[in-house]
Motif scaffolding. Sequence first.
Motif, PDB file in Angstrom:
ATOM      1  N   THR A   1       0.827  -1.194   0.000  1.00 15.05           N
ATOM      2  CA  THR A   1       0.000   0.000   0.000  1.00 15.05           C
ATOM      3  C   THR A   1       0.865   1.248   0.000  1.00 15.05           C
ATOM      4  N   GLN A   2       0.275   2.351  -0.379  1.00 16.14           N
ATOM      5  CA  GLN A   2       0.937   3.651  -0.267  1.00 16.14           C
ATOM      6  C   GLN A   2       0.473   4.399   0.975  1.00 16.14           C
ATOM      7  N   THR A   3      -0.426   3.799   1.747  1.00 14.46           N
ATOM      8  CA  THR A   3      -1.007   4.477   2.906  1.00 14.46           C
ATOM      9  C   THR A   3      -1.207   3.495   4.048  1.00 14.46           C
ATOM     10  N   SER A   4      -0.131   3.101   4.692  1.00 13.81           N
ATOM     11  CA  SER A   4      -0.233   2.085   5.745  1.00 13.81           C
ATOM     12  C   SER A   4      -1.099   2.550   6.914  1.00 13.81           C
ATOM     13  N   THR A   5      -0.995   3.815   7.293  1.00 15.54           N
ATOM     14  CA  THR A   5      -1.801   4.291   8.417  1.00 15.54           C
ATOM     15  C   THR A   5      -3.276   4.380   8.043  1.00 15.54           C
ATOM     16  N   GLY A   6      -3.570   4.684   6.769  1.00 18.18           N
ATOM     17  CA  GLY A   6      -4.955   4.690   6.327  1.00 18.18           C
ATOM     18  C   GLY A   6      -5.565   3.301   6.363  1.00 18.18           C
ATOM     19  N   VAL A   7      -4.813   2.308   5.924  1.00 15.88           N
ATOM     20  CA  VAL A   7      -5.279   0.922   5.996  1.00 15.88           C
ATOM     21  C   VAL A   7      -5.525   0.533   7.450  1.00 15.88           C
ATOM     22  N   ARG A   8      -4.608   0.917   8.318  1.00 15.12           N
ATOM     23  CA  ARG A   8      -4.747   0.595   9.743  1.00 15.12           C
ATOM     24  C   ARG A   8      -6.057   1.149  10.307  1.00 15.12           C
ATOM     25  N   GLY A   9      -6.338   2.410  10.006  1.00 17.51           N
ATOM     26  CA  GLY A   9      -7.545   3.025  10.527  1.00 17.51           C
ATOM     27  C   GLY A   9      -8.803   2.348  10.025  1.00 17.51           C
ATOM     28  N   CYS A  10      -8.842   2.014   8.745  1.00 19.57           N
ATOM     29  CA  CYS A  10     -10.026   1.381   8.173  1.00 19.57           C
ATOM     30  C   CYS A  10     -10.228  -0.031   8.701  1.00 19.57           C
ATOM     31  N   VAL A  11      -9.152  -0.795   8.797  1.00 21.85           N
ATOM     32  CA  VAL A  11      -9.251  -2.160   9.310  1.00 21.85           C
ATOM     33  C   VAL A  11      -9.759  -2.140  10.755  1.00 21.85           C
ATOM     34  N   ALA A  12      -9.200  -1.270  11.569  1.00 22.35           N
ATOM     35  CA  ALA A  12      -9.627  -1.197  12.973  1.00 22.35           C
ATOM     36  C   ALA A  12     -11.105  -0.843  13.070  1.00 22.35           C
ATOM     37  N   ALA A  13     -11.528   0.149  12.294  1.00 22.05           N
ATOM     38  CA  ALA A  13     -12.924   0.593  12.364  1.00 22.05           C
ATOM     39  C   ALA A  13     -13.885  -0.497  11.904  1.00 22.05           C
ATOM     40  N   ARG A  14     -13.570  -1.163  10.793  1.00 21.11           N
ATOM     41  CA  ARG A  14     -14.503  -2.141  10.237  1.00 21.11           C
ATOM     42  C   ARG A  14     -14.523  -3.449  11.017  1.00 21.11           C
ATOM     43  N   LEU A  15     -13.440  -3.783  11.700  1.00 20.35           N
ATOM     44  CA  LEU A  15     -13.403  -5.030  12.478  1.00 20.35           C
ATOM     45  C   LEU A  15     -13.701  -4.795  13.947  1.00 20.35           C
ATOM     46  N   GLY A  16     -14.015  -3.556  14.318  1.00 21.37           N
ATOM     47  CA  GLY A  16     -14.382  -3.266  15.703  1.00 21.37           C
ATOM     48  C   GLY A  16     -13.226  -3.374  16.671  1.00 21.37           C
ATOM     49  N   LEU A  17     -12.032  -3.041  16.217  1.00 24.18           N
ATOM     50  CA  LEU A  17     -10.839  -3.112  17.063  1.00 24.18           C
ATOM     51  C   LEU A  17     -10.373  -1.712  17.437  1.00 24.18           C
ATOM     52  N   ASP A  18      -9.681  -1.620  18.568  1.00 26.42           N
ATOM     53  CA  ASP A  18      -9.015  -0.368  18.900  1.00 26.42           C
ATOM     54  C   ASP A  18      -7.868  -0.153  17.926  1.00 26.42           C
ATOM     55  N   LEU A  19      -7.566   1.096  17.651  1.00 30.29           N
ATOM     56  CA  LEU A  19      -6.478   1.393  16.730  1.00 30.29           C
ATOM     57  C   LEU A  19      -5.176   0.752  17.196  1.00 30.29           C
ATOM     58  N   ASP A  20      -4.945   0.731  18.494  1.00 30.98           N
ATOM     59  CA  ASP A  20      -3.705   0.176  19.028  1.00 30.98           C
ATOM     60  C   ASP A  20      -3.633  -1.341  18.920  1.00 30.98           C
ATOM     61  N   GLN A  21      -4.728  -1.977  18.537  1.00 32.23           N
ATOM     62  CA  GLN A  21      -4.709  -3.430  18.349  1.00 32.23           C
ATOM     63  C   GLN A  21      -4.259  -3.835  16.946  1.00 32.23           C
ATOM     64  N   VAL A  22      -4.106  -2.878  16.069  1.00 31.29           N
ATOM     65  CA  VAL A  22      -3.809  -3.173  14.668  1.00 31.29           C
ATOM     66  C   VAL A  22      -2.442  -2.608  14.290  1.00 31.29           C
ATOM     67  N   ASP A  23      -1.586  -3.461  13.752  1.00 29.54           N
ATOM     68  CA  ASP A  23      -0.300  -3.039  13.192  1.00 29.54           C
ATOM     69  C   ASP A  23      -0.330  -3.289  11.690  1.00 29.54           C
ATOM     70  N   VAL A  24       0.013  -2.276  10.899  1.00 28.07           N
ATOM     71  CA  VAL A  24       0.116  -2.445   9.448  1.00 28.07           C
ATOM     72  C   VAL A  24       1.562  -2.208   9.050  1.00 28.07           C
ATOM     73  N   ILE A  25       2.111  -3.159   8.355  1.00 28.01           N
ATOM     74  CA  ILE A  25       3.501  -3.112   7.915  1.00 28.01           C
ATOM     75  C   ILE A  25       3.518  -3.147   6.385  1.00 28.01           C
ATOM     76  N   THR A  26       4.195  -2.195   5.807  1.00 29.54           N
ATOM     77  CA  THR A  26       4.367  -2.191   4.353  1.00 29.54           C
ATOM     78  C   THR A  26       5.803  -2.576   4.049  1.00 29.54           C
ATOM     79  N   PRO A  27       6.036  -3.782   3.559  1.00 27.10           N
ATOM     80  CA  PRO A  27       7.409  -4.179   3.210  1.00 27.10           C
ATOM     81  C   PRO A  27       7.811  -3.500   1.900  1.00 27.10           C
ATOM     82  N   ASP A  28       8.739  -4.054   1.180  1.00 25.30           N
ATOM     83  CA  ASP A  28       9.096  -3.485  -0.119  1.00 25.30           C
ATOM     84  C   ASP A  28       7.874  -3.513  -1.031  1.00 25.30           C
TER      85      ASP A  28
END
Length: 795
Positions: A220-247
């Motif tokens: 992705t070009q927006t790891s923090t954006g993915v993190r926010g959307c995943v947390a919101a849609r899965l009902g998780l706290d933001l701090d429960q989700v880590d998004v890592i963009t490798p190469d």
Amino acid sequence: MTTRLFGQRVERVEDQRFLRGRGRYVDDVLVDTHAGTLHAAVLRSPHAHARIVGIDVEAVLDLDGVHAVWTHEDLPGPMAEPLPLLIPHPALTHGRTQHALARDEVNYVGEAIAFVVAEDRYVAEDAVDLIRVSYEVLPPVVGIDAARAATCAVHDDVPDNVGARMEQRNGDAPAAIAAAPRRISLDLMIERSSCQPMEGRGVVSRWDPDTSRLTVWSSTQTSTGVRGCVAARLGLDLDQVDVITPDVGGGFGVKINHPWPEELLVPMAARALGRPVKFTEDRREHFISSAHERGQVHHVEVGFDDDGRVLGLDVMFWHDHGAYSPYGLIVPIITATQLLGPYKPGAYRVRFESLFTNTVMVTPYRGAGRPQGCFVMERTMDAIAAELGLDRAEVRAANFIQPDEFPFDHGLVFQDGRELEYDSGDYPASLHKIKELIGWDGFPALKAEAAAEGRRIGIGLACYVEGTGVGPYEGAHVHVETSGKVKVAIGLTTQGQGHATVFAQIVADELGVPLEDVEVVSGDTRRMPYAVGTFASRAAVMSGSAVHLAAKAAKDKALRIAAEALEADVDDLEIVDGVVRVRGTDASLALGTVAVLSNPLRYAFDEASKLATQFVVGDPGKPPVAEDDEPGLEGRDFYSPQRATFASGMHAVIVETDPDTAEIRILRYAVVHDCGNIINPMIVEGQIHGGVAQGVGGALYEKMEYDESGQLQNASFMDFLMPYVTEVPGEIEIDHLETPSPLNPLGIKGAGEAGVIPGSAAIAAAIEDAEGIAITSMPISPSDLFALRSRKETP
């Protein structure tokens, strides 16, 4: 003294890893669990427009190796809601986004309908083939003409297919045109295309039930954006989700659309099944289910005087935004405002309609609306020159904003909602440079010589201005380890731009450490949880400024601590080659030692070696750092701009067209580029080279060929034409102009998209010069040129 690295041709520190095959992409991610990783596949619509009457998945459930299958009705809670509208706008009266899995209706070939998870990808693909969907096929709307005709609708509640109408103006353009001594009108078109990174979309996810944490790896070009959307849609706290963009194997804009359905479905499945899940799209999926761009049709009315000065400019255009509009009106707004380039028309009005079609949705692709606007403005400038019999460069010069007119306010609103105000530039100087570089004044003699030999050659010129460094913010964290090494974390992702090099240059300069001692980490929300993303030529301006500020904070702290330890005045200290020293003396401390001293624990200090060695408990009443300092030798800061900063440039090209086959060959290509103060000229030139290659593709080869039923006819690299090394200019002649931006601490402007923006405009002008035929639509193939010749020759 340490040599300053800013502005130097420093070799990219990341290249050796890639050249030796040590890159690690999403598909290379191996999640170490006892049970192993599951694999996902997606059932996609074969129809451009249809109602879903029923879905039968019974046969899938009996297939050995299948773990789960989801359709829309199986999605829990927020997962069943439409995907987010990322950038709303008041003019977007009918914003639409798709669901993660289609509900009731599909609106383009490739829309996701069902999601299968199995032991391996082979079983998952077999399972997808067993799903039976009943459709009521509806008439599709394909292309701008069909959307405008509105004989049928993409969405029932938008019968005219118009998602948005918008107008901006500065002055009364129709009146100015009517009063002008000269007037012409033009109809121009850029066809739909897309970026095709070598690595498509991919996502891997793992749920840890012991810590209730979800880890997501995404290209992705927006790891923090993915993190926010995943947390919101899965009902998780933001701090429960880590998004890592490798190469990331290329982005070019297509990977900013967060979230893609798979970026939600894969984490959902990983948590539900208790095992890691992976999805990697294939090339056809990328063609038919990611995103496209470019498709616009323009009508231009322009009034001008006998010297070619534009007195009034009125543009109406139609933008194809596909079946959905997740990025709102960003692309057409950029076209509408950046169309003006380096010029100042007496009055300007621009109107557009953004239209729904039953084709893949449109999101920004490198250049993001600017290539279309540049094509329109530069073709208009050439048409004015032809009408008056004037030199094309002279007409441009007559309309330039002058250096003493900056900052220049166009009286319009830019993509970021702020005023369209150019901060700096020198367009006459750029024009002088590009004419010298390409040999503009001497070209008529060269053309005559070629004609005497039976050859057709032509020259073209195109100018552009690019708004870069848009907000809202980016941040950086700079941490000096006790070893003296410096770790830098930024929230951006990287797709080959050279971030690990340029940001290390900034830090090395500010902290006074060797470049090899600086390590830059990007795209990992564990290291930098708040960021916006890598797009819109914003990385250097936004993260570069944040890195500079964070490094300065770390340096200031290092000097405060060292001043106390060395019993010296802060103003008498300097940092050179990783050592803090008192000017004019032998007194010094290694930066790593200062990092040790920044810890509130007490250490024994050896005067001879100037090193903090053994931990001791003693003198608890005296902290080793100032009472208002936090422990650790580090700096963290965020940068938010007043408004966008505007880069600019000019391209010139000489082409040859074959008299018999109509083949178009580029003989020379020249670029003058102004991105403010240059951090690393070699990396800027690399960006230009890549952009020019994409510009050549957009001008001569690449377009999405849909048939009337909405089927994409060239959804593979066998059929989608791309320029090879044989088609891209072997040598691109580059010169730089540096007009520093006053809007950020480094005086820099963005450079990532500049190479692609004027390509179609410059090449069209050169072909027109060679052939004497008006070029009003791009891309242009040999077949297209041959057809134009035939029409010209037919009475």
